[in-house]
Design a protein around this motif. Structure first.
Motif, PDB file in Angstrom:
ATOM      1  N   GLU A 230     -15.739  -1.110 -10.304  1.00 39.26           N
ATOM      2  CA  GLU A 230     -15.580  -0.003  -9.742  1.00 39.26           C
ATOM      3  C   GLU A 230     -14.610   0.182  -8.695  1.00 39.26           C
ATOM      4  OE1 GLU A 230     -17.054   2.089 -12.700  1.00 39.26           O
ATOM      5  OE2 GLU A 230     -16.965   3.491 -10.807  1.00 39.26           O
ATOM      6  N   PRO A 231     -13.721   1.251  -8.623  1.00 40.50           N
ATOM      7  CA  PRO A 231     -12.953   1.210  -7.166  1.00 40.50           C
ATOM      8  C   PRO A 231     -13.756   0.819  -5.786  1.00 40.50           C
ATOM      9  CG  PRO A 231     -12.602   3.126  -8.721  1.00 40.50           C
ATOM     10  CD  PRO A 231     -13.858   2.503  -9.155  1.00 40.50           C
ATOM     11  N   ASN A 232     -13.177   0.088  -4.902  1.00 46.17           N
ATOM     12  CA  ASN A 232     -13.810  -0.022  -3.764  1.00 46.17           C
ATOM     13  C   ASN A 232     -12.706   0.274  -2.674  1.00 46.17           C
ATOM     14  OD1 ASN A 232     -15.057  -1.089  -1.611  1.00 46.17           O
ATOM     15  ND2 ASN A 232     -14.538  -3.305  -1.913  1.00 46.17           N
ATOM     16  N   PRO A 233     -12.740   1.498  -2.458  1.00 40.65           N
ATOM     17  CA  PRO A 233     -11.416   2.222  -1.552  1.00 40.65           C
ATOM     18  C   PRO A 233     -11.510   1.974  -0.310  1.00 40.65           C
ATOM     19  CG  PRO A 233     -12.573   3.943  -2.612  1.00 40.65           C
ATOM     20  CD  PRO A 233     -13.433   2.753  -3.046  1.00 40.65           C
ATOM     21  N   ALA A 234     -10.493   1.704   0.505  1.00 40.61           N
ATOM     22  CA  ALA A 234     -10.274   1.581   1.654  1.00 40.61           C
ATOM     23  C   ALA A 234     -11.058   2.677   2.405  1.00 40.61           C
ATOM     24  CB  ALA A 234      -8.901   1.609   2.253  1.00 40.61           C
ATOM     25  N   LYS A 235     -11.576   2.411   3.856  1.00 37.94           N
ATOM     26  CA  LYS A 235     -12.121   3.703   4.473  1.00 37.94           C
ATOM     27  C   LYS A 235     -11.095   4.654   4.820  1.00 37.94           C
ATOM     28  CE  LYS A 235     -15.586   0.681   7.106  1.00 37.94           C
ATOM     29  NZ  LYS A 235     -15.491  -0.410   5.831  1.00 37.94           N
ATOM     30  N   PRO A 236     -11.589   5.770   4.908  1.00 38.07           N
ATOM     31  CA  PRO A 236     -10.551   6.905   5.295  1.00 38.07           C
ATOM     32  C   PRO A 236     -10.018   6.361   6.655  1.00 38.07           C
ATOM     33  CG  PRO A 236     -12.788   7.758   5.070  1.00 38.07           C
ATOM     34  CD  PRO A 236     -13.002   6.200   4.820  1.00 38.07           C
ATOM     35  N   GLY A 237      -8.502   6.761   6.725  1.00 39.86           N
ATOM     36  CA  GLY A 237      -7.896   6.391   7.761  1.00 39.86           C
ATOM     37  C   GLY A 237      -6.336   6.205   7.574  1.00 39.86           C
ATOM     38  N   VAL A 238      -5.606   5.814   8.547  1.00 37.16           N
ATOM     39  CA  VAL A 238      -4.116   5.906   8.247  1.00 37.16           C
ATOM     40  C   VAL A 238      -3.734   4.317   8.220  1.00 37.16           C
ATOM     41  CG1 VAL A 238      -1.919   6.487   9.194  1.00 37.16           C
ATOM     42  CG2 VAL A 238      -3.602   8.120   9.422  1.00 37.16           C
ATOM     43  N   TYR A 239      -2.643   3.951   7.224  1.00 37.39           N
ATOM     44  CA  TYR A 239      -2.431   2.626   6.951  1.00 37.39           C
ATOM     45  C   TYR A 239      -1.011   2.660   6.995  1.00 37.39           C
ATOM     46  CZ  TYR A 239      -7.386   2.045   5.437  1.00 37.39           C
ATOM     47  OH  TYR A 239      -8.651   1.860   5.697  1.00 37.39           O
ATOM     48  N   PHE A 240      -0.373   1.481   7.523  1.00 38.84           N
ATOM     49  CA  PHE A 240       0.965   1.676   7.900  1.00 38.84           C
ATOM     50  C   PHE A 240       1.661   0.351   7.410  1.00 38.84           C
ATOM     51  CE2 PHE A 240       5.196   2.950   9.101  1.00 38.84           C
ATOM     52  CZ  PHE A 240       5.588   1.645  10.042  1.00 38.84           C
ATOM     53  N   ILE A 241       3.004   0.343   6.646  1.00 37.06           N
ATOM     54  CA  ILE A 241       3.518  -0.673   6.252  1.00 37.06           C
ATOM     55  C   ILE A 241       5.031  -0.566   6.826  1.00 37.06           C
ATOM     56  CG2 ILE A 241       4.749  -2.004   4.374  1.00 37.06           C
ATOM     57  CD1 ILE A 241       2.306  -1.129   2.540  1.00 37.06           C
ATOM     58  N   ALA A 242       5.284  -1.338   7.588  1.00 37.91           N
ATOM     59  CA  ALA A 242       6.711  -1.374   8.118  1.00 37.91           C
ATOM     60  C   ALA A 242       7.754  -1.646   7.266  1.00 37.91           C
ATOM     61  CB  ALA A 242       6.965  -2.402   9.550  1.00 37.91           C
ATOM     62  N   LYS A 243       8.912  -0.931   7.044  1.00 32.60           N
ATOM     63  CA  LYS A 243       9.726  -1.032   6.190  1.00 32.60           C
ATOM     64  C   LYS A 243      11.304  -0.612   6.862  1.00 32.60           C
ATOM     65  CE  LYS A 243      12.074  -2.007   1.984  1.00 32.60           C
ATOM     66  NZ  LYS A 243      12.863  -2.740   2.470  1.00 32.60           N
ATOM     67  N   ASP A 244      12.052  -1.586   6.962  1.00 30.89           N
ATOM     68  CA  ASP A 244      13.526  -1.274   7.317  1.00 30.89           C
ATOM     69  C   ASP A 244      14.317  -0.677   6.373  1.00 30.89           C
ATOM     70  OD1 ASP A 244      13.535  -4.084   9.826  1.00 30.89           O
ATOM     71  OD2 ASP A 244      12.758  -1.909   9.984  1.00 30.89           O
ATOM     72  N   GLU A 245      15.418  -0.298   6.744  1.00 29.36           N
ATOM     73  CA  GLU A 245      16.823   0.045   5.925  1.00 29.36           C
ATOM     74  C   GLU A 245      16.317   1.476   4.931  1.00 29.36           C
ATOM     75  OE1 GLU A 245      18.722  -4.279   5.675  1.00 29.36           O
ATOM     76  OE2 GLU A 245      17.370  -4.023   4.010  1.00 29.36           O
ATOM     77  N   VAL A 246      15.358   2.122   5.526  1.00 28.29           N
ATOM     78  CA  VAL A 246      15.113   3.290   4.761  1.00 28.29           C
ATOM     79  C   VAL A 246      15.508   4.301   5.624  1.00 28.29           C
ATOM     80  CG1 VAL A 246      13.460   2.313   3.375  1.00 28.29           C
ATOM     81  CG2 VAL A 246      12.561   2.996   5.364  1.00 28.29           C
ATOM     82  N   THR A 247      15.625   5.560   4.983  1.00 28.85           N
ATOM     83  CA  THR A 247      15.691   6.740   5.728  1.00 28.85           C
ATOM     84  C   THR A 247      14.502   7.788   5.549  1.00 28.85           C
ATOM     85  OG1 THR A 247      17.376   7.777   4.372  1.00 28.85           O
ATOM     86  CG2 THR A 247      18.317   6.644   6.281  1.00 28.85           C
ATOM     87  N   GLN A 248      13.587   7.176   4.631  1.00 27.57           N
ATOM     88  CA  GLN A 248      12.692   7.997   4.456  1.00 27.57           C
ATOM     89  C   GLN A 248      11.127   7.324   4.575  1.00 27.57           C
ATOM     90  OE1 GLN A 248      13.209   8.975   0.205  1.00 27.57           O
ATOM     91  NE2 GLN A 248      13.583  11.209   0.460  1.00 27.57           N
ATOM     92  N   ALA A 249      10.068   8.291   4.814  1.00 23.40           N
ATOM     93  CA  ALA A 249       8.777   7.700   4.707  1.00 23.40           C
ATOM     94  C   ALA A 249       8.302   7.921   3.336  1.00 23.40           C
ATOM     95  CB  ALA A 249       8.016   8.158   5.800  1.00 23.40           C
ATOM     96  N   ASN A 250       7.618   6.922   2.714  1.00 25.04           N
ATOM     97  CA  ASN A 250       6.889   7.158   1.489  1.00 25.04           C
ATOM     98  C   ASN A 250       5.326   7.340   1.765  1.00 25.04           C
ATOM     99  OD1 ASN A 250       8.064   6.736  -1.415  1.00 25.04           O
ATOM    100  ND2 ASN A 250       9.194   5.904   0.073  1.00 25.04           N
ATOM    101  N   ILE A 251       4.773   8.560   1.447  1.00 19.66           N
ATOM    102  CA  ILE A 251       3.118   8.689   1.660  1.00 19.66           C
ATOM    103  C   ILE A 251       2.409   8.756   0.615  1.00 19.66           C
ATOM    104  CG2 ILE A 251       1.856  10.304   3.005  1.00 19.66           C
ATOM    105  CD1 ILE A 251       4.659  11.337   4.108  1.00 19.66           C
ATOM    106  N   ALA A 252       1.301   7.840   0.446  1.00 22.57           N
ATOM    107  CA  ALA A 252       0.345   8.136  -0.435  1.00 22.57           C
ATOM    108  C   ALA A 252      -1.053   8.533   0.245  1.00 22.57           C
ATOM    109  CB  ALA A 252       0.435   6.873  -1.274  1.00 22.57           C
ATOM    110  N   MET A 253      -1.802   9.268  -0.424  1.00 23.80           N
ATOM    111  CA  MET A 253      -3.266   9.517  -0.049  1.00 23.80           C
ATOM    112  C   MET A 253      -4.198   9.247  -1.312  1.00 23.80           C
ATOM    113  SD  MET A 253      -2.772  13.061   2.459  1.00 23.80           S
ATOM    114  CE  MET A 253      -1.515  12.871   3.364  1.00 23.80           C
TER     115      MET A 253
END
Lengths: 474, 501
Positions: free
Chosen positions: A258-281
């Motif tokens: 069964e899925p073991n999802p992460a706790k609710p909250g904000v998770y961030f991955i730093a990525k350079d050389e981009v002009t956009q943010a990619n967001i998933a919920m």
């Protein structure tokens, strides 16, 4: 001929009213001509192998596939990536009689293909030939299916390619979010979120590949399907002669996960050389055999169907915040999926986009679906239904799919009635039951220095380090 | 015409046409072409297996028709073609028309203010506000996405479009009892498209640029590659999405002008494949598409790229893993050697028996993918034969460059073998057969061949031309094309964060 006459009559009626039409609502819609794609013939051998045959004489081609239970989800985490190496080396490693290079020469000079593949729950060996070459290529396909040689040099080549893929996995932001969202939603140790590393690739041996073959390639784990310019009776005989004496083997099962999802909250991955943010919920979803599935399909359509869904309307057409936004409840055939919404937006509107997306998820739960939304969603699904079965290829693939996942053969015939029955109350009920705005894990991939405000203004942020672990020391 | 293979089968379709679908003669029996009075070409291919049809509208104009200042406009208009007309997509057309005119007036004033040599900040801010207010005022009259919703509700699937350098294409699939609705909607969008929500959509297109170009190593590389390879010709405008300053500047008025100049019926082809009976369809097609006004064809592009006479090298130093590309100028698709270029591409990079796979992927293991392909970024004008390679882990762009050049030298100095040539030809012929099924693919292919090659039958005829290519042709064309002073290189070199550049 009768159907043609009906169509002719219907169009003739329409065309006698050929005054200038200024409003699309004036255009009459004749009933859709009834049709039925020929269903494949189903054969079951005593050893458990199931065979589907679909004749198609339009072109002088034959395509076939052995679909074999057992895929990436059946591999222990310490060997993550095994099925990729397995699938590649299965074909390139050839058989005892014919090396992979011999196969390449033999097949390509005939414009034929025998290929292997794998995915999360299965592997496959397919063939694609001109009709005249079927008798020469068929035994090669059978031999490769049952007796791959897994030559070491091709295993090494496959490993180099896998390692090259690992080294490149952080180069494109879309790839990062797809992979990391799965890990957040299922849990990093889930069979549905496995990630190959240099160390796991290095640990894979030729014995592992032979072992995986030994555990999975048995007739009771295999569905064969053929489509093309052949005679079913003759092909059936050929397949029985070839496979009937093959003894059963251990049955492949699926992992309990069964899925073991992460706790609710904000998770961030730093990525350079981009002009956009990619967001998933994300949070957990459901499975296809859930009786609520038809209502969820309608809900997903209201939420995210094409341009008509709420997400595109609000976030793209009205606010210009994104080029692509979408999502909904995932309901895979035989394991629990995820609720997932995704969008990309310029770095300077990242927090605005997160708020807007969260808002749409809340509205899905709290704002009743309107009659207009409901009718648009249901009619879109039902009127497009003809496209689920408008070719022989689709007719065949659906039967294989239903057989593989243990669904009744008439599932697709019964499905439209289930959609037609869905009410606004049903949609509201399932939205409240399955969508949880406060349970969302929010993943953001991007260059925080360009965000309009720091992510921490949203609360605690958990950073995720995606640095690729180095290769094991030799 | 060459006789097709011996593997002919008769198919009984309920309209009882006999179909041995893999040769031109039999294909022609179920294909019907007509040019309307206004110059629009329409092709119908019958397939009555299921009550569905697919279509593709191909306009013979793309980003190569742009000039600096309006780059990206062809693609922008493609987005606007989903926004409806005066009759579809508006809650009150008379009021909306006035409001949209005001938007343009305010935008022009704002654009003037901000592009002054010494802009007055207060005036710019005021003008910008006036423009935003006008946009918000106009928004109230929009029936959001009505165009696509009508077609979604009718059961349309796969609604999409693309813009390339050469052409712009619109396509989807529809249940066949909606044929007249489709004809109304498709003719409507090209009868009088309205540029509503233009500036919002411009923001959307900018997001598309950020996704496909700015945030993608491969996107960044190809944009630099194309602009370096073409000094003069608009093929150098890259992906076609437009330079950022143009994407921030061009107006709805500009988009309208582009539409009126290029979207003329004689510059357009519609191909329909599926459950359509021509004798019933033609009156409907004439009724709806016949009303598109006849207009003069736009003038042909005059600019010709001068001979390169140089080797150009572009290096991107980035955190991503290395990627390598090089391109050589070659003639347009009308050139007699076009088939030879196709053969070279397959010999070098198609399949595991190709030169590149055997040498670079299998034996030397310096790349995981190497390909050589034609028609970059288009084929209507002289374009690039492009080599593309993904170095394998631990290997560099220069290694793959050397590997590619070694293979090119081989085909320049030694004849390719009869077996290799025959294998290519067999695969091309089989490839044609494999393409002759599937409504949506066929509709698009027929419309594209009609547009780019002048006749949909070229889909078949090019196979015959490929069949006639000799080893001597391959050697000759390789020698005239693959030379250092005809080469543009673009590569990403891995420069980890913090490393000095």
């Amino acid at each position: 001929m009768r159907r043609y006459a009906t169509l002719l009559a219907a169009l003739f009626v329409a065309s006698t009213t050929l005054a200038q039409v200024k409003d699309y609502r004036e255009i009459k819609t004749p009933p859709l001509r009834k049709f039925a794609m020929p269903q494949p013939k189903r054969i079951q051998l005593a050893n458990g192998m199931v065979i589907f045959l679909e004749e198609d004489h339009e072109l002088p081609l034959v395509r076939g596939r052995a679909l074999i239970r057992g895929g990436a989800r059946n591999v222990p985490a310490s060997k993550a990536g095994l099925t990729g190496i397995y699938a590649a080396a299965w074909r390139t490693g050839g058989t005892e009689k014919l090396s992979g290079d011999d196969l390449d020469q033999f097949l390509e000079s005939r414009a034929a293909a025998v290929e292997t593949g794998s995915d999360n729950d299965s592997s496959s060996v397919s063939l694609n030939v001109l009709k005249g070459d079927f008798d020469t290529v068929f035994p090669i396909w059978v031999d490769l299916l049952r007796n791959p040689a897994f030559r070491q040099d091709k295993i090494d080549l496959a490993k180099l390619q896998a390692n090259t893929g690992i080294s490149r996995r952080n180069d494109e932001p879309g790839g990062i979010v797809a992979r990391e969202a799965g890990k957040l939603g299922y849990g990093a140790s889930s069979p549905y979120a496995q990630q190959a590393e240099y160390a796991t690739i290095a640990s894979i041996t030729r014995e592992d590949l032979l072992d995986f073959h030994e555990k999975t390639v048995h007739p009771n784990n295999i569905i064969l399907s053929f489509i093309g310019d052949f005679d079913s009776a003759k092909l059936e005989k050929k397949l029985r002669d070839t496979f009937a004496s093959w003894p059963r083997g251990p049955q492949v099962t699926k992992p309990d996960a069964e899925p073991n999802p992460a706790k609710p909250g904000v998770y961030f991955i730093a990525k350079d050389e981009v002009t956009q943010a990619n967001i998933a919920m994300l949070h957990a979803g459901t499975t296809r055999n859930n009786p609520d599935f038809p209502a969820l399909v309608v809900m997903n359509e209201v939420f995210s169907g094409g341009f008509s869904g709420r997400l595109m309307q609000s976030l793209r057409s009205q606010r210009g915040l994104t080029y692509g936004v979408g999502g909904g409840i995932g309901a895979p055939w035989d394991y629990t999926g995820l609720f997932r919404v995704q969008m990309a937006t310029k770095s300077e509107t990242t927090l605005e986009a997160i708020a807007a997306l969260r808002d749409e998820v809340r509205k899905l739960v709290n704002d009743p679906v309107t009659d207009a939304e409901l009718s648009l969603a249901k009619e879109s699904i039902l009127n497009a239904y003809v496209f689920t079965m408008d070719t022989r290829d689709k007719a065949l693939n659906q039967r294989v799919q239903l057989e593989y996942y243990g669904f009744p053969a008439d599932y697709y015939e019964k499905y439209p009635a289930l959609i037609a029955k869905v009410t606004a109350e049903d949609v509201e009920r399932v939205a409240k039951k399955y969508v949880h705005p406060d349970a969302l894990a929010v993943l953001v991939v991007g260059d925080e220095s360009k965000f309009e405000k720091p992510l921490s203004t949203l609360g605690t942020v958990t950073p995720i380090d995606i640095t690729i672990p180095p290769p094991p020391a030799k | 015409m060459r006789a097709a293979r011996q593997l002919t089968m008769l198919v009984t379709v309920f309209v009882t046409l006999s179909v041995a679908a893999q040769d031109l003669a039999s294909f022609e029996k179920r294909t019907h072409t007509r040019v309307l009075d206004n110059g629009l070409t329409v092709i119908i291919l019958e397939n009555h297996d299921a009550p569905v049809f697919s279509y593709a509208t191909v306009v013979n104009a793309g980003s190569a028709q742009e000039i600096p200042g309006i780059t990206g406009l062809a693609h922008m208009f493609e987005h606007m073609a989903f926004k409806g007309s005066d009759r579809v997509g508006s809650k009150d057309w008379e009021k909306e028309r006035v409001a949209l005119a005001k938007v343009e007036e305010m935008y022009a004033a704002y654009d003037r203010e901000r592009h002054m040599p010494k802009p007055d900040d207060a005036k710019v801010a005021a003008a910008e506000k006036a423009w935003h207010d006008a946009v918000n005022e106009a928004e109230q009259y929009v029936a959001n996405d009505e165009f696509s919703q009508i077609l979604d509700r009718a059961g349309g699937v796969g609604m999409n479009a693309f813009t390339e350098s050469d052409v712009t294409a619109y396509f989807f699939s529809v249940p066949s009892n909606r044929f007249e609705l489709w004809a109304f909607m498709e003719s409507e969008r090209f009868r009088n498209p309205i540029q509503r929500q233009f500036y919002k959509e411009r923001d959307v297109v900018f997001e598309e640029r950020r996704t496909s170009i700015e945030s993608s190593p491969f996107g960044r590389l190809t944009e630099q590659f194309l602009s370096a390879a073409f000094m003069a010709h608009p093929y150098g405008f890259g992906s076609g999405i437009g330079w950022p300053s143009d994407l921030h500047s061009f107006s709805a008025t500009d988009a309208d002008a582009f539409f009126h100049k290029y979207y003329v019926p004689s510059n357009m082809t519609i191909a329909i494949a599926g459950d359509v009976n021509p004798s019933e369809a033609w009156p409907i097609l004439e009724k709806y598409f016949g009303q598109l006004p006849k207009k003069p064809r736009p003038e042909e592009l005059r600019i010709v790229e001068p001979p390169q006479n140089a080797e150009r090298i572009v290096i991107l130093r980035e955190q991503s893993q290395p990627i390598y590309m090089e391109g050589y100028h070659r003639p347009a698709n009308t050139d007699p050697d076009n088939a030879t270029y196709d053969v070279i591409s397959m010999l070098l990079s198609s399949g595991r028996t190709s030169r590149f796979y055997k040498s670079l992927v299998r034996d030397q293991k310096i790349a995981t993918r190497v390909s050589g392909f034609n028609g970059n970024p288009g084929e209507k004008y002289p374009n690039l034969f492009t080599f593309f390679a993904v170095p394998s882990k631990g290997h560099t762009p220069d290694e793959v460059a050397n590997g590619i050049h070694a293979e090119i030298d081989k085909i320049k100095t030694a004849d390719v073998t009869p077996e290799e040539l025959q294998s290519v030809k067999t695969r091309v012929k089989a490839g044609l057969i494999r393409q002759l099924t599937g409504n949506s693919g066929l509709a698009l292919r027929l419309a594209m061949y009609q547009t780019l090659n002048g006749d949909w039958r070229e889909l078949f005829k090019e196979v015959e031309r490929i069949d006639a290519v000799t080893a001597a042709d391959v050697k000759r064309v390789a020698n005239t094309t693959f030379n250092a002073n005809n080469r543009t290189v673009a590569k990403i070199e891995n420069a980890p964060k913090g490393a000095s550049k």
